[in-house]
Write an enzyme that holds these catalytic residues in place. Sequence first.
Site, PDB file in Angstrom:
ATOM      1  N   CYS A  20      16.175 -23.287  44.810  1.00  0.00           N
ATOM      2  CA  CYS A  20      17.365 -24.118  45.066  1.00  0.00           C
ATOM      3  C   CYS A  20      18.623 -23.302  45.330  1.00  0.00           C
ATOM      4  O   CYS A  20      19.688 -23.858  45.545  1.00  0.00           O
ATOM      5  CB  CYS A  20      17.603 -25.072  43.902  1.00  0.00           C
ATOM      6  SG  CYS A  20      18.254 -24.248  42.440  1.00  0.00           S
TER       7      CYS A  20
ATOM      8  N   LYS B 255     -23.071   1.728  31.341  1.00  0.00           N
ATOM      9  CA  LYS B 255     -21.647   1.452  31.554  1.00  0.00           C
ATOM     10  C   LYS B 255     -21.413   0.019  32.029  1.00  0.00           C
ATOM     11  O   LYS B 255     -22.223  -0.541  32.760  1.00  0.00           O
ATOM     12  CB  LYS B 255     -21.082   2.420  32.603  1.00  0.00           C
ATOM     13  CG  LYS B 255     -21.008   3.854  32.134  1.00  0.00           C
ATOM     14  CD  LYS B 255     -19.950   3.998  31.069  1.00  0.00           C
ATOM     15  CE  LYS B 255     -19.374   5.385  30.967  1.00  0.00           C
ATOM     16  NZ  LYS B 255     -18.636   5.884  32.077  1.00  0.00           N
TER      17      LYS B 255
ATOM     18  N   CYS C  54      18.217 -18.532  42.510  1.00  0.00           N
ATOM     19  CA  CYS C  54      16.920 -19.190  42.419  1.00  0.00           C
ATOM     20  C   CYS C  54      16.276 -19.266  43.802  1.00  0.00           C
ATOM     21  O   CYS C  54      16.908 -19.726  44.760  1.00  0.00           O
ATOM     22  CB  CYS C  54      17.108 -20.599  41.862  1.00  0.00           C
ATOM     23  SG  CYS C  54      15.594 -21.577  41.901  1.00  0.00           S
TER      24      CYS C  54
ATOM     25  N   TYR D 166       0.845  -1.194   0.000  1.00  0.00           N
ATOM     26  CA  TYR D 166       0.000   0.000   0.000  1.00  0.00           C
ATOM     27  C   TYR D 166       0.882   1.246   0.000  1.00  0.00           C
ATOM     28  O   TYR D 166       0.676   2.189  -0.761  1.00  0.00           O
ATOM     29  CB  TYR D 166      -0.919  -0.035   1.228  1.00  0.00           C
ATOM     30  CG  TYR D 166      -1.852   1.151   1.331  1.00  0.00           C
ATOM     31  CD1 TYR D 166      -1.484   2.280   2.056  1.00  0.00           C
ATOM     32  CD2 TYR D 166      -3.087   1.154   0.698  1.00  0.00           C
ATOM     33  CE1 TYR D 166      -2.322   3.375   2.143  1.00  0.00           C
ATOM     34  CE2 TYR D 166      -3.937   2.239   0.775  1.00  0.00           C
ATOM     35  CZ  TYR D 166      -3.548   3.347   1.504  1.00  0.00           C
ATOM     36  OH  TYR D 166      -4.388   4.432   1.587  1.00  0.00           O
TER      37      TYR D 166
ATOM     38  N   ASP E 237     -14.044   3.337  23.825  1.00  0.00           N
ATOM     39  CA  ASP E 237     -13.193   4.062  24.764  1.00  0.00           C
ATOM     40  C   ASP E 237     -12.063   4.740  24.001  1.00  0.00           C
ATOM     41  O   ASP E 237     -10.927   4.279  24.002  1.00  0.00           O
ATOM     42  CB  ASP E 237     -12.640   3.077  25.800  1.00  0.00           C
ATOM     43  CG  ASP E 237     -12.151   3.807  27.038  1.00  0.00           C
ATOM     44  OD1 ASP E 237     -12.352   5.028  27.117  1.00  0.00           O
ATOM     45  OD2 ASP E 237     -11.577   3.141  27.910  1.00  0.00           O
TER      46      ASP E 237
ATOM     47  N   LYS F 274     -20.004   1.520  23.432  1.00  0.00           N
ATOM     48  CA  LYS F 274     -19.425   2.823  23.730  1.00  0.00           C
ATOM     49  C   LYS F 274     -17.912   2.659  23.632  1.00  0.00           C
ATOM     50  O   LYS F 274     -17.308   1.933  24.418  1.00  0.00           O
ATOM     51  CB  LYS F 274     -19.836   3.281  25.133  1.00  0.00           C
ATOM     52  CG  LYS F 274     -19.385   4.687  25.457  1.00  0.00           C
ATOM     53  CD  LYS F 274     -20.117   5.202  26.694  1.00  0.00           C
ATOM     54  CE  LYS F 274     -19.892   6.688  26.908  1.00  0.00           C
ATOM     55  NZ  LYS F 274     -18.506   7.044  27.131  1.00  0.00           N
TER      56      LYS F 274
ATOM     57  N   TYR G 209     -20.446   7.609  14.264  1.00  0.00           N
ATOM     58  CA  TYR G 209     -21.758   7.215  14.778  1.00  0.00           C
ATOM     59  C   TYR G 209     -22.742   8.365  14.931  1.00  0.00           C
ATOM     60  O   TYR G 209     -23.888   8.136  15.271  1.00  0.00           O
ATOM     61  CB  TYR G 209     -21.611   6.477  16.110  1.00  0.00           C
ATOM     62  CG  TYR G 209     -20.745   7.190  17.137  1.00  0.00           C
ATOM     63  CD1 TYR G 209     -21.159   8.380  17.727  1.00  0.00           C
ATOM     64  CD2 TYR G 209     -19.511   6.661  17.506  1.00  0.00           C
ATOM     65  CE1 TYR G 209     -20.362   9.037  18.640  1.00  0.00           C
ATOM     66  CE2 TYR G 209     -18.707   7.313  18.432  1.00  0.00           C
ATOM     67  CZ  TYR G 209     -19.137   8.506  18.991  1.00  0.00           C
ATOM     68  OH  TYR G 209     -18.351   9.158  19.896  1.00  0.00           O
TER      69      TYR G 209
ATOM     70  N   GLU H 240     -25.357   0.176  20.734  1.00  0.00           N
ATOM     71  CA  GLU H 240     -24.026   0.042  20.118  1.00  0.00           C
ATOM     72  C   GLU H 240     -22.954   0.220  21.174  1.00  0.00           C
ATOM     73  O   GLU H 240     -23.198   0.848  22.205  1.00  0.00           O
ATOM     74  CB  GLU H 240     -23.848   1.078  18.996  1.00  0.00           C
ATOM     75  CG  GLU H 240     -23.897   2.513  19.486  1.00  0.00           C
ATOM     76  CD  GLU H 240     -23.934   3.530  18.337  1.00  0.00           C
ATOM     77  OE1 GLU H 240     -24.525   3.229  17.291  1.00  0.00           O
ATOM     78  OE2 GLU H 240     -23.369   4.612  18.512  1.00  0.00           O
TER      79      GLU H 240
ATOM     80  N   CYS I 171      17.316 -20.041  36.371  1.00  0.00           N
ATOM     81  CA  CYS I 171      18.027 -20.772  37.403  1.00  0.00           C
ATOM     82  C   CYS I 171      18.980 -21.745  36.712  1.00  0.00           C
ATOM     83  O   CYS I 171      18.611 -22.424  35.756  1.00  0.00           O
ATOM     84  CB  CYS I 171      17.010 -21.537  38.243  1.00  0.00           C
ATOM     85  SG  CYS I 171      17.724 -22.871  39.201  1.00  0.00           S
TER      86      CYS I 171
ATOM     87  N   CYS J 205      17.297 -28.485  41.008  1.00  0.00           N
ATOM     88  CA  CYS J 205      16.272 -27.505  41.384  1.00  0.00           C
ATOM     89  C   CYS J 205      14.915 -28.194  41.435  1.00  0.00           C
ATOM     90  O   CYS J 205      14.405 -28.681  40.430  1.00  0.00           O
ATOM     91  CB  CYS J 205      16.244 -26.354  40.395  1.00  0.00           C
ATOM     92  SG  CYS J 205      14.951 -25.161  40.775  1.00  0.00           S
TER      93      CYS J 205
HETATM   94  S1  IVH Z   1     -23.226   9.326  21.050  1.00  0.00           S
HETATM   95  C1  IVH Z   1     -25.485  13.125  21.565  1.00  0.00           C
HETATM   96  N1  IVH Z   1     -22.158   6.940  20.689  1.00  0.00           N
HETATM   97  O1  IVH Z   1     -18.949   9.019  24.735  1.00  0.00           O
HETATM   98  C2  IVH Z   1     -24.793  11.801  21.556  1.00  0.00           C
HETATM   99  N2  IVH Z   1     -20.951   8.541  21.991  1.00  0.00           N
HETATM  100  O2  IVH Z   1     -20.149  10.247  27.121  1.00  0.00           O
HETATM  101  C3  IVH Z   1     -23.358  11.962  21.612  1.00  0.00           C
HETATM  102  N3  IVH Z   1     -18.768   7.727  22.772  1.00  0.00           N
HETATM  103  O3  IVH Z   1     -18.166  12.289  23.980  1.00  0.00           O
HETATM  104  C4  IVH Z   1     -22.535  10.759  21.732  1.00  0.00           C
HETATM  105  N4  IVH Z   1     -18.889   5.728  21.860  1.00  0.00           N
HETATM  106  O4  IVH Z   1     -16.956  10.580  22.584  1.00  0.00           O
HETATM  107  C5  IVH Z   1     -22.014   8.142  21.262  1.00  0.00           C
HETATM  108  N5  IVH Z   1     -21.300   4.822  20.255  1.00  0.00           N
HETATM  109  C6  IVH Z   1     -21.169   6.015  20.813  1.00  0.00           C
HETATM  110  C7  IVH Z   1     -20.025   6.374  21.560  1.00  0.00           C
HETATM  111  C8  IVH Z   1     -19.949   7.648  22.143  1.00  0.00           C
HETATM  112  C9  IVH Z   1     -18.148   6.556  22.584  1.00  0.00           C
HETATM  113  C10 IVH Z   1     -18.210   8.857  23.558  1.00  0.00           C
HETATM  114  C11 IVH Z   1     -18.279  10.184  22.846  1.00  0.00           C
HETATM  115  C12 IVH Z   1     -18.911  11.131  23.817  1.00  0.00           C
HETATM  116  C13 IVH Z   1     -18.943  10.378  25.086  1.00  0.00           C
HETATM  117  C14 IVH Z   1     -20.198  10.732  25.835  1.00  0.00           C
END
Ligand code: IVH
Length: 704
Positions: free
Chosen positions: A428, A331, A425, A49, A133, A131, A243, A129, A443, A449
Amino acid sequence: MAEDRAALPVNDLSENDAAAELKRLAGEMAEHDQRYHQDDAPVVSDADYDALKARNAAIEKKFPNLIREDSPSLKVGAAPSSGFTKVQHSVPMLSLGNVFDEADVADFFARVRRFLGLGDNEPVDVIAEPKIDGLGFSARYEAGRFIVGATRGDGQVGEDITANLRTIRDMPDMLMGPAEDVPDVIEIRGEVFMTKADFDALNTSQGKKGAKLFANPRNAAAGSLRQLDPKITKARPLTLFAYAWGEINPLNWDSQQAYIDRLKAWGFSTNPLTQVCTTVEEALAAYTAIGEQRAALPYDIDGVVYKVNRLDYQQRLGFVSRAPRWATAHKFPAEQAQTVLEKIDIQVGRTGSLTPVARLTPVNVGGVVVSNATLHNEDEIERKDIREGDTVIIQRAGDVIPQVVQVLTDKRAKDSTPYAYPSTCPICDSLAVREEGEAIRRCTGGLICAAQAVERLKHFVSRNTFDIEGLGAKNIEAFFEEGAIKNPVDIFTLEKRDADPDNLTPLKNREGWGKTSAENLFAAINEKRTIGFDRFMFALGIRQIGQATARLLAQAYGSLSALRSALALAQDRESESYADLLNIESVGAAVADDLLAFFAEAHNQEVLDGLARELTIEDFEAPDTDSSPIAGKTVVFTGTLETMSRNEAKAGAQALGAKVAGTVSAKTDLVIAGPGAGSKLKKAEELGVEVTTEQDYLVLVGKA
Ligand code: IVH
């Protein structure tokens, strides 16, 4: 001809050729981008690529007048900016409310219904969906072209990271698809993140360079995205999921799901676990299902987001303070926890390797009580300056052994001293040495041992070696401690010694044992008095002699007696026998050293004599590859195998004359795919390689 043109050096291209080449490259690279980030199935290596990219850049340099609007080079970061400019979000980037348990989720649904004044029979679909990180971003497109990108900042004002976002391969420079589907203005929002694997690799390379280590993938992504020099960002493996949206004109879809479909069509990655749920129960089931996959996902997630699917409902629901009323985050329980590292224990393995283990004040991490964590090795302890008595943050990911991710140095006792890694060790007392270039200290006690002796015995009876039922780790430890089994020969003389009239405590009279269980154990041992030479070689537990090498040795020498005579001669490094040994595939000087060291030891010779007396070691039989349907073929195992371990599968296929590869390519003849098979399976399907199930494979090779 087009192919000829593609092979021409840039300097030999006419202007017409160059224009055609730029067109081809733009198309080809867009396709690779699509395969890479949308289909998750790249067909070219990163190096290939990059070669395309380099050729494109070279042609553009020579013919700047020919640079195309859709040029792949427009994705490359611009010159470094001096500090980040601020960007005012035209529509604020909001946060999300949180819910923590089932009752909260039910409340969320009830509130939405009440607000909308819906009757009991009117469903409210939500999207569930993961969340992600990572870091929120907003990317503004005008007339389909990426104009400006920003971090979330405080939600009102973010930082201009346009150049950095452009370096991300998943970030389309132009929205794809029919013009009527591309809004005049849209701010596309989502999450930039780094995969767990990329994070590990980045930290390894940072460590080698003596550079700063990142605490977790999120920090690594943040550190990489907020670089003033986009070249650094470009070198970091960042990815994203889209998203949401901010400013939009015109808005011509009516649900969250429809928007996600649109995102995909424009060329964005969206999360594949996204689903529509109609009831609270379905939403909770989605939460559970996503939670179960959490540890196995290639990226970190910290919960599930529910969003009301219909946009007219969303508009009516609106916002409270700075969060939408139409969405909330459910969460996951935290998988990190703070505790005290009470002590560092050093464990000694079969080949003498010293491994540090952290003993912790037990702490609940995401529902599991954790009292031990791995510390990896000596360097890791030094790098993180981990000390006994430290307060630490530990992290648990699925079934993986918990790790210490951070030391809270401000909580450290004043009189604390750095941990001194032992140079002897702990079992032993022999010297423990670390050879140059090795991460592990070992060791040097060998068979004196106890720790090594016990670990070797456990290996000797384990599943891929003698496979003696009823002689598990616990029994081996107990027999070793009382002196009944000190070395492998003792296993096979146990019954005779037990029956000796002088023996005052025969097994059947001991606590936890009876006549039947003792007889069963002896029967299980006797059942295994005949063994193949290759399996026998692996059972010896010689350092660096794994299953595959053991097999190659067995194949090369045929029988134990032939191997012993040959290795006796090979102790002379000038001999022909030594040269023969090095000629065996996968036997290099280091492996040969370990093998010869084992055979030079008088004690080991005695054990071998004893075993030869007690056992029938069958000469290695060349596999009957004439009748083997997979002889000479290249096979790949992927996914979870149900009737055999990966090692067994590999050894079995090799015994039938096949070559076992780790990756799928055009050279692969057969892929055996179990549940959970992912990219390798996809690749095989794409390349038209034959794919079979484990069951059908066993039928094919006559082992079903
Ligand atoms: S929706 C108005 N969808 O979580 C709706 N947020 O606590 C706005 N985040 O600042 C967010 N995955 O950076 C949405 N599938 C997801 C997410 C998501 C991670 C984060 C996002 C936001 C924070 C809110």
